[in-house]
Design an enzyme around this catalytic site. Structure first.
Site, PDB file in Angstrom:
ATOM      1  N   ASP A 236       0.832  -1.197   0.000  1.00 31.82           N
ATOM      2  CA  ASP A 236       0.000   0.000   0.000  1.00 31.82           C
ATOM      3  C   ASP A 236       0.872   1.254   0.000  1.00 31.82           C
ATOM      4  OD1 ASP A 236      -2.006   1.856   0.291  1.00 31.82           O
ATOM      5  OD2 ASP A 236      -2.487   1.321   2.363  1.00 31.82           O
ATOM      6  N   ASP A 435      -2.351   6.112  -5.769  1.00 27.91           N
ATOM      7  CA  ASP A 435      -2.530   5.254  -4.605  1.00 27.91           C
ATOM      8  C   ASP A 435      -2.769   3.821  -5.061  1.00 27.91           C
ATOM      9  OD1 ASP A 435      -2.959   4.562  -1.872  1.00 27.91           O
ATOM     10  OD2 ASP A 435      -5.123   4.659  -2.206  1.00 27.91           O
TER      11      ASP A 435
END
Length: 575
Positions: A236, A435
């Site tokens: 992430d 992201d």
């Protein structure tokens, strides 16, 4: 000779040679009622193998035909299609049962994926390719680089978590968690009128100041401890802290591998409250008796992880070992982490893996996210790992907007090669982050409205259907063999244009049903988010120290999106 003349007559009928020898009438309308092509009676044959285990078959070869076919038992005509190996790659078999799937008879067009023609405004798509492929297809990406980790989609057919036959989250669950993540990101970002001024302090965080982990994520496997224990982690770029579940659990969710036991490692050590690593955490506290540092990460969907902050030996590859890596050893963990052992933080903050390994990798990493159905992508650390074609990487500046997030500047969007009439101030006023944990790209409302309007105009020939979850532009392609989908590309600062793969344009929501794979933000002040669906198959290069982000095309392309002659062999089963 009679067979030979029959073949010649058939060829002539197809060619319909006019006075201009280069003008051919080759449409279906000119074919006879039964437009068969006699194979002739005096042809040459070759022997090749089909299936696994291989069955040798003798076939006549013919430069005047496109479709390869064999006789099969108990098959409906034009019914069974199988992908075989790339001549230059690994053998793959897809033993499909005999069922009625119409063959897409376009020379060289893959069955799974679109026929992408360079400099064309549309993807020509086989409707069947929009449905999820249940088979794991090998990537052509070279994974031999020593700094490279294999990346698979958490719920794709190549994820080892699927070996347990656990059910994947529903579309509604994925989108609900994705929106929770986006809401949490927007709260943390708190973009003010000055795009370089972010309210990212602890005081601005909500009561549960989290980042929703989401459901449509990608996973990697790495080693922790001595002796090394392999663990599957969600990676992430929107998180800094790396954490795993640890024994003894106060509360742990179910994961694929055995839960890590610190007492079984020779190199585990809790960090004290006075260490710099402890002070770098957003949320931490201290055990008075032992002065042990505790970490907490709270997520916007109510998930959380709490435990000891510790040092341990991290093994990325056999030659890339990092003693004293700071991570969270979670004793109390709750949430929908979908079987992963924890999370690998690749943000810009001090606790992240990127920062902790900067002395070796120079704060440089790259990845290629595979489509849901492809076997793997790669996560590569350091410049030496390289990309598929480093010369093709085009860079845009990384903006210094926040401690943890990667801000980039979007300057425009093209649909079918035409620039949409969107003022650059629409993008610049709120900014955009990239992201890996957000599934669907979020656009500023004005930008999304322009994209949706133009896309709908170009898709007027297709039946719109009711919206689903986040999606408001959906189509029912039932009864169609192929459709033409407008291309979409993003323009970034530095005068670069990044084409979005078909998988990032249409999102499958059911059999023969797909939706425009973008969503609008709820407020114009919210930052845009370039999500992982739109990043699929791209090489994405983070040169954090150099202050730039790179994009390359086709980083982990699979057989479903590459040329016929390299990666697949389609044939028809006839009776």
């Amino acid at each position: 000779m009679s067979h030979d003349q029959a073949r010649v007559d058939s060829l002539q009928h197809r060619l319909r040679v006019k006075s201009d020898r280069n003008s051919l009438d080759d449409s279906k309308a000119t074919l006879p009622a039964k437009p068969r092509r006699p194979i002739g009676g005096d042809n040459y044959v070759v022997t090749l193998g089909l299936g696994t285990p291989k069955k040798d078959l003798t076939l006549e070869f013919d430069t005047g035909s496109d479709v390869t076919w064999i006789q099969c038992q108990r098959c409906i005509r034009l019914g069974w299609m199988v992908h075989l190996a790339s001549p230059s790659g690994r053998a793959q078999k897809y033993n499909l049962p005999c069922f009625g799937v119409k063959v897409w008879e376009i020379k060289g067009a893959p069955v799974y994926g679109a026929k992408r023609e360079h400099d064309k405004p549309n993807h020509v798509v086989n409707v069947k390719s929009l449905d999820p492929n249940p088979y794991c297809i090998e990537s052509k990406r070279d994974e031999s680089k020593r700094e490279s980790l294999k990346v698979v989609h958490s719920h794709g057919p190549c994820s080892h978590k699927n070996e347990a036959r656990t059910s994947a989250p529903t579309l509604a669950e994925i989108m609900t968690h994705d929106q929770a993540r986006v809401d949490s990101l927007q709260h943390r970002l708190r973009v003010k009128s000055d795009r370089n001024s972010l309210d990212d302090s602890k005081a601005t965080l909500p009561a549960k100041p989290g980042r929703s982990i989401g459901s449509g994520n990608y996973i990697v496997t790495l080693g922790l401890g001595t002796p090394k224990k392999d663990l599957t982690l969600i990676f992430d770029t929107g998180s800094d802290v790396t954490w795993i579940q640890c024994q003894p659990c106060i509360s742990c969710y179910q994961q694929q591998e055995p839960i890590f036991n610190p007492s079984g490692s020779q190199t585990y050590k809790n960090l004290s409250c006075t260490t710099p690593q402890c002070s770098q955490l957003d949320i931490s506290d201290c055990t008075i008796a032992t002065k042990t540092c505790h970490y907490s990460v709270l997520y916007g969907d109510g998930s959380f992880t709490i435990g000891h902050y510790a040092n341990e030996t991290l093994t990325l590859t056999p030659s890339d070992v990092f003693p004293g890596f700071a991570f969270g050893c979670g004793l109390n963990n709750t949430g929908l982490f979908t079987g992963a052992a924890g999370l690998l933080g690749l943000g810009r903050g001090p606790p992240s893996l990127v920062t902790q390994t900067a002395s070796k990798y120079g704060s440089y990493f790259s990845y290629c996210l595979p489509t849901l159905s492809s076997s793997s992508g790669t996560l590569v650390f350091g410049k030496d790992g390289g990309t598929t074609n480093s010369a093709s990487i085009k860079y845009t500046p990384l903006l210094s907007n926040g401690r943890s997030y990667y801000f980039i500047e979007v300057t425009g969007i093209k649909v079918a090669g035409e620039l949409l009439p969107i003022s650059q101030s629409v993008f610049s006023s709120s900014g955009t982050i990239i992201d890996s944990g957000t599934v669907i790209t979020r656009l500023q409302p004005t930008a999304y409205d322009a994209l949706r309007t133009r896309f709908r105009q170009l898709m007027m020939n297709y039946t719109m259907t009711q919206g689903v979850s986040l999606f408001d532009t959906c189509y029912d392609f039932n009864g169609r063999d192929t459709v033409e989908v407008p291309t979409i590309s993003f323009l970034f600062a530095g005068d670069i244009e990044v084409p979005i793969a078909l998988e990032g344009i249409l999102y499958n929501v059911g059999p023969s049903r797909s939706c425009l794979a973008f969503a609008g933000n709820r407020d114009a002040s919210y930052a845009g988010i370039f999500g992982n669906v739109q990043q699929q198959t791209l090489d994405v290069v983070y040169d954090v120290a150099g202050g730039k982000l790179g994009f390359g095309i086709g980083g982990c392309a699979t057989a479903e999106s590459t040329d016929f002659d390299r990666h697949m062999f389609d044939f028809v089963c006839e009776y």
